[in-house]
Write a protein that holds these residues in place. Structure first.
Motif, PDB file in Angstrom:
ATOM      1  N   HIS A 131       0.826  -1.210   0.000  1.00 13.50           N
ATOM      2  CA  HIS A 131       0.000   0.000   0.000  1.00 13.50           C
ATOM      3  C   HIS A 131       0.861   1.262   0.000  1.00 13.50           C
ATOM      4  O   HIS A 131       0.354   2.352  -0.253  1.00 13.50           O
ATOM      5  N   GLU A 132       2.146   1.103   0.302  1.00 12.71           N
ATOM      6  CA  GLU A 132       3.092   2.216   0.295  1.00 12.71           C
ATOM      7  C   GLU A 132       4.385   1.774  -0.381  1.00 12.71           C
ATOM      8  O   GLU A 132       4.732   0.593  -0.354  1.00 12.71           O
ATOM      9  N   LEU A 133       5.080   2.729  -0.987  1.00  8.19           N
ATOM     10  CA  LEU A 133       6.386   2.467  -1.575  1.00  8.19           C
ATOM     11  C   LEU A 133       7.442   3.202  -0.760  1.00  8.19           C
ATOM     12  O   LEU A 133       7.262   4.378  -0.427  1.00  8.19           O
ATOM     13  N   GLU A 134       8.513   2.506  -0.451  1.00  3.04           N
ATOM     14  CA  GLU A 134       9.625   3.140   0.251  1.00  3.04           C
ATOM     15  C   GLU A 134      10.522   3.807  -0.790  1.00  3.04           C
ATOM     16  O   GLU A 134      11.116   3.124  -1.640  1.00  3.04           O
ATOM     17  N   LEU A 135      10.601   5.123  -0.738  1.00  2.00           N
ATOM     18  CA  LEU A 135      11.331   5.885  -1.749  1.00  2.00           C
ATOM     19  C   LEU A 135      12.436   6.722  -1.121  1.00  2.00           C
ATOM     20  O   LEU A 135      12.366   7.078   0.055  1.00  2.00           O
ATOM     21  N   VAL A 136      13.438   7.019  -1.936  1.00  2.00           N
ATOM     22  CA  VAL A 136      14.450   8.007  -1.592  1.00  2.00           C
ATOM     23  C   VAL A 136      14.160   9.222  -2.466  1.00  2.00           C
ATOM     24  O   VAL A 136      14.175   9.132  -3.695  1.00  2.00           O
ATOM     25  N   CYS A 137      13.856  10.356  -1.822  1.00  2.00           N
ATOM     26  CA  CYS A 137      13.400  11.543  -2.554  1.00  2.00           C
ATOM     27  C   CYS A 137      14.228  12.767  -2.200  1.00  2.00           C
ATOM     28  O   CYS A 137      14.777  12.869  -1.095  1.00  2.00           O
ATOM     29  N   ASP A 138      14.288  13.700  -3.151  1.00  2.00           N
ATOM     30  CA  ASP A 138      14.787  15.026  -2.825  1.00  2.00           C
ATOM     31  C   ASP A 138      13.851  15.631  -1.788  1.00  2.00           C
ATOM     32  O   ASP A 138      12.623  15.519  -1.912  1.00  2.00           O
ATOM     33  N   ALA A 139      14.403  16.258  -0.776  1.00  2.00           N
ATOM     34  CA  ALA A 139      13.571  16.792   0.305  1.00  2.00           C
ATOM     35  C   ALA A 139      12.541  17.789  -0.197  1.00  2.00           C
ATOM     36  O   ALA A 139      11.475  17.945   0.404  1.00  2.00           O
ATOM     37  N   ASP A 140      12.827  18.476  -1.294  1.00  2.00           N
ATOM     38  CA  ASP A 140      11.886  19.454  -1.829  1.00  2.00           C
ATOM     39  C   ASP A 140      10.907  18.859  -2.833  1.00  2.00           C
ATOM     40  O   ASP A 140      10.077  19.565  -3.386  1.00  2.00           O
ATOM     41  N   LYS A 141      11.011  17.540  -3.086  1.00  2.00           N
ATOM     42  CA  LYS A 141      10.166  16.912  -4.104  1.00  2.00           C
ATOM     43  C   LYS A 141       9.565  15.612  -3.596  1.00  2.00           C
ATOM     44  O   LYS A 141       9.595  14.590  -4.287  1.00  2.00           O
ATOM     45  N   ILE A 142       9.031  15.639  -2.409  1.00  2.00           N
ATOM     46  CA  ILE A 142       8.405  14.436  -1.859  1.00  2.00           C
ATOM     47  C   ILE A 142       6.992  14.312  -2.419  1.00  2.00           C
ATOM     48  O   ILE A 142       6.150  15.183  -2.191  1.00  2.00           O
ATOM     49  N   PRO A 143       6.683  13.266  -3.173  1.00  2.00           N
ATOM     50  CA  PRO A 143       5.331  13.116  -3.728  1.00  2.00           C
ATOM     51  C   PRO A 143       4.321  12.765  -2.640  1.00  2.00           C
ATOM     52  O   PRO A 143       4.658  12.074  -1.673  1.00  2.00           O
ATOM     53  N   SER A 144       3.099  13.250  -2.782  1.00  2.00           N
ATOM     54  CA  SER A 144       2.060  12.927  -1.803  1.00  2.00           C
ATOM     55  C   SER A 144       1.515  11.523  -2.023  1.00  2.00           C
ATOM     56  O   SER A 144       1.025  10.878  -1.091  1.00  2.00           O
ATOM     57  N   GLU A 145       1.615  11.014  -3.272  1.00  2.00           N
ATOM     58  CA  GLU A 145       1.164   9.670  -3.584  1.00  2.00           C
ATOM     59  C   GLU A 145       1.777   9.232  -4.910  1.00  2.00           C
ATOM     60  O   GLU A 145       2.248  10.075  -5.693  1.00  2.00           O
ATOM     61  N   ILE A 146       1.772   7.941  -5.166  1.00  2.00           N
ATOM     62  CA  ILE A 146       2.239   7.381  -6.427  1.00  2.00           C
ATOM     63  C   ILE A 146       1.040   6.748  -7.120  1.00  2.00           C
ATOM     64  O   ILE A 146       0.395   5.858  -6.565  1.00  2.00           O
ATOM     65  N   THR A 147       0.739   7.206  -8.317  1.00  2.00           N
ATOM     66  CA  THR A 147      -0.416   6.706  -9.064  1.00  2.00           C
ATOM     67  C   THR A 147       0.022   5.616 -10.039  1.00  2.00           C
ATOM     68  O   THR A 147       0.988   5.794 -10.778  1.00  2.00           O
ATOM     69  N   ILE A 148      -0.691   4.494 -10.014  1.00  2.00           N
ATOM     70  CA  ILE A 148      -0.376   3.355 -10.882  1.00  2.00           C
ATOM     71  C   ILE A 148      -1.577   3.046 -11.764  1.00  2.00           C
ATOM     72  O   ILE A 148      -2.696   2.877 -11.268  1.00  2.00           O
ATOM     73  N   ASP A 149      -1.344   2.962 -13.065  1.00  2.00           N
ATOM     74  CA  ASP A 149      -2.392   2.708 -14.055  1.00  2.00           C
ATOM     75  C   ASP A 149      -2.553   1.201 -14.252  1.00  2.00           C
ATOM     76  O   ASP A 149      -1.590   0.496 -14.526  1.00  2.00           O
ATOM     77  N   VAL A 150      -3.787   0.699 -14.100  1.00  2.00           N
ATOM     78  CA  VAL A 150      -4.032  -0.741 -14.275  1.00  2.00           C
ATOM     79  C   VAL A 150      -4.722  -1.051 -15.599  1.00  2.00           C
ATOM     80  O   VAL A 150      -5.259  -2.131 -15.789  1.00  2.00           O
ATOM     81  N   THR A 151      -4.686  -0.117 -16.529  1.00  2.00           N
ATOM     82  CA  THR A 151      -5.281  -0.330 -17.851  1.00  2.00           C
ATOM     83  C   THR A 151      -4.704  -1.587 -18.502  1.00  2.00           C
ATOM     84  O   THR A 151      -3.485  -1.784 -18.537  1.00  2.00           O
ATOM     85  N   GLY A 152      -5.596  -2.439 -19.002  1.00  2.00           N
ATOM     86  CA  GLY A 152      -5.173  -3.634 -19.738  1.00  2.00           C
ATOM     87  C   GLY A 152      -4.797  -4.831 -18.890  1.00  2.00           C
ATOM     88  O   GLY A 152      -4.465  -5.888 -19.440  1.00  2.00           O
ATOM     89  N   LYS A 153      -4.841  -4.698 -17.583  1.00  2.00           N
ATOM     90  CA  LYS A 153      -4.417  -5.803 -16.724  1.00  2.00           C
ATOM     91  C   LYS A 153      -5.472  -6.914 -16.693  1.00  2.00           C
ATOM     92  O   LYS A 153      -6.656  -6.665 -16.501  1.00  2.00           O
ATOM     93  N   GLU A 154      -5.006  -8.152 -16.900  1.00  2.00           N
ATOM     94  CA  GLU A 154      -5.864  -9.330 -16.887  1.00  2.00           C
ATOM     95  C   GLU A 154      -5.696 -10.086 -15.569  1.00  2.00           C
ATOM     96  O   GLU A 154      -4.757  -9.833 -14.802  1.00  2.00           O
ATOM     97  N   VAL A 155      -6.622 -11.026 -15.316  1.00  2.00           N
ATOM     98  CA  VAL A 155      -6.490 -11.897 -14.151  1.00  2.00           C
ATOM     99  C   VAL A 155      -5.181 -12.670 -14.265  1.00  2.00           C
ATOM    100  O   VAL A 155      -4.872 -13.236 -15.314  1.00  2.00           O
ATOM    101  N   GLY A 156      -4.409 -12.657 -13.212  1.00  2.00           N
ATOM    102  CA  GLY A 156      -3.109 -13.326 -13.219  1.00  2.00           C
ATOM    103  C   GLY A 156      -1.945 -12.389 -13.456  1.00  2.00           C
ATOM    104  O   GLY A 156      -0.788 -12.764 -13.240  1.00  2.00           O
ATOM    105  N   ASP A 157      -2.230 -11.158 -13.904  1.00  2.00           N
ATOM    106  CA  ASP A 157      -1.161 -10.186 -14.135  1.00  2.00           C
ATOM    107  C   ASP A 157      -0.664  -9.598 -12.815  1.00  2.00           C
ATOM    108  O   ASP A 157      -1.430  -9.468 -11.856  1.00  2.00           O
ATOM    109  N   SER A 158       0.616  -9.239 -12.791  1.00  2.00           N
ATOM    110  CA  SER A 158       1.215  -8.583 -11.631  1.00  2.00           C
ATOM    111  C   SER A 158       1.773  -7.229 -12.033  1.00  2.00           C
ATOM    112  O   SER A 158       2.137  -7.016 -13.195  1.00  2.00           O
ATOM    113  N   ILE A 159       1.837  -6.324 -11.074  1.00  5.45           N
ATOM    114  CA  ILE A 159       2.429  -5.009 -11.300  1.00  5.45           C
ATOM    115  C   ILE A 159       3.697  -4.935 -10.458  1.00  5.45           C
ATOM    116  O   ILE A 159       3.646  -5.080  -9.237  1.00  5.45           O
ATOM    117  N   HIS A 160       4.827  -4.716 -11.117  1.00  9.10           N
ATOM    118  CA  HIS A 160       6.113  -4.654 -10.432  1.00  9.10           C
ATOM    119  C   HIS A 160       6.625  -3.220 -10.411  1.00  9.10           C
ATOM    120  O   HIS A 160       6.187  -2.368 -11.187  1.00  9.10           O
TER     121      HIS A 160
END
Length: 225
Positions: A131-160
């Motif tokens: 539910h969260e990603l551990e990131l190393v960020c520039d202190a002035d560019k910390i994203p509030s969230e990471i958006t992932i597109d699931v377009t085209g994903k079928e049953v059995g597919d994984s997102i890496h």
């Protein structure tokens, strides 16, 4: 990027459990600012204001500008100790940020375009591994969230993680493997149906004589009760 939050504070003159309890009775929360090759600075903040900021949902990955003695110190929250019963904040650790610093943060993941996933449209379920990603960020560019597109994903597919385009100034803190963030799995109702069918088939494989014996034993047990 998460908006910077402003938190007024005062210097703590006394340390120790007794002094901390006294502050909490006055509606204050003891805290400390550390890092930046400087001595730790003990402070205390108003509980009401802190609780409001905690309620934003992005306190832990926001820049907190602490107003102390007429100056603003840029910090990042690193730990909030909460009361085990009431969830009242008991203590906060803030990391002092130097100019150009990089920081480790946990950023929440948000999924979009679920209606464009054939697997989900067929009744599949998005199984979120992280539910969260551990990131190393520039202190002035910390994203509030990471958006992932699931377009085209079928049953059995994984997102890496390798499929995710991270914002400029951010990179994954985990670099030794292409870890899974989410998978599209078959609907639980389908799994239950398959399990029930398997149980029926197994029962059909049992000889009728054994089934009769089992039924007889169940009736005898019922009679004994």
């Amino acid at each position: 990027m998460s908006d910077a939050l402003t938190l007024p504070a005062e210097t703590r003159d006394r340390a120790g459990k007794g002094a901390s309890r006294a502050l909490r009775r006055e509606g204050r929360v003891p805290a400390v600012i550390y890092g930046g090759k400087e001595e730790p600075t003990p402070i205390h903040v108003e509980e009401r204001v802190l609780v409001k900021q905690l309620g934003t949902g992005h306190f832990m990955n926001s820049i907190i500008e602490i107003e102390l003695g007429g100056k603003k110190l840029r910090t990042l929250p690193k730990d909030v100790a909460l009361h085990p019963v009431s969830d009242r904040p008991l203590h906060v650790d803030f990391l002092r940020l130097a100019k150009g610093a990089k920081v480790d943060v946990n950023v929440p993941v948000v999924f979009e375009n679920e209606e464009a996933s054939p697997g989900l449209k067929k009744g599949g379920v998005l199984n979120v591994v992280r539910h969260e990603l551990e990131l190393v960020c520039d202190a002035d560019k910390i994203p509030s969230e990471i958006t992932i597109d699931v377009t085209g994903k079928e049953v059995g597919d994984s997102i890496h993680i390798s499929e995710v385009t991270l914002p400029e100034g951010s990179e994954s803190a985990i670099t030794d493997r292409d870890f899974t963030i989410a998978t599209v799995v078959a609907p639980s109702a389908l799994k239950r149906s398959e399990a029930e069918e398997g149980e029926e088939v197994a029962a059909d494989d049992v000889p009728a004589s054994e089934q009769s014996d089992e039924e007889g034993e169940s009736e005898e047990d019922a009679g004994e009760e």
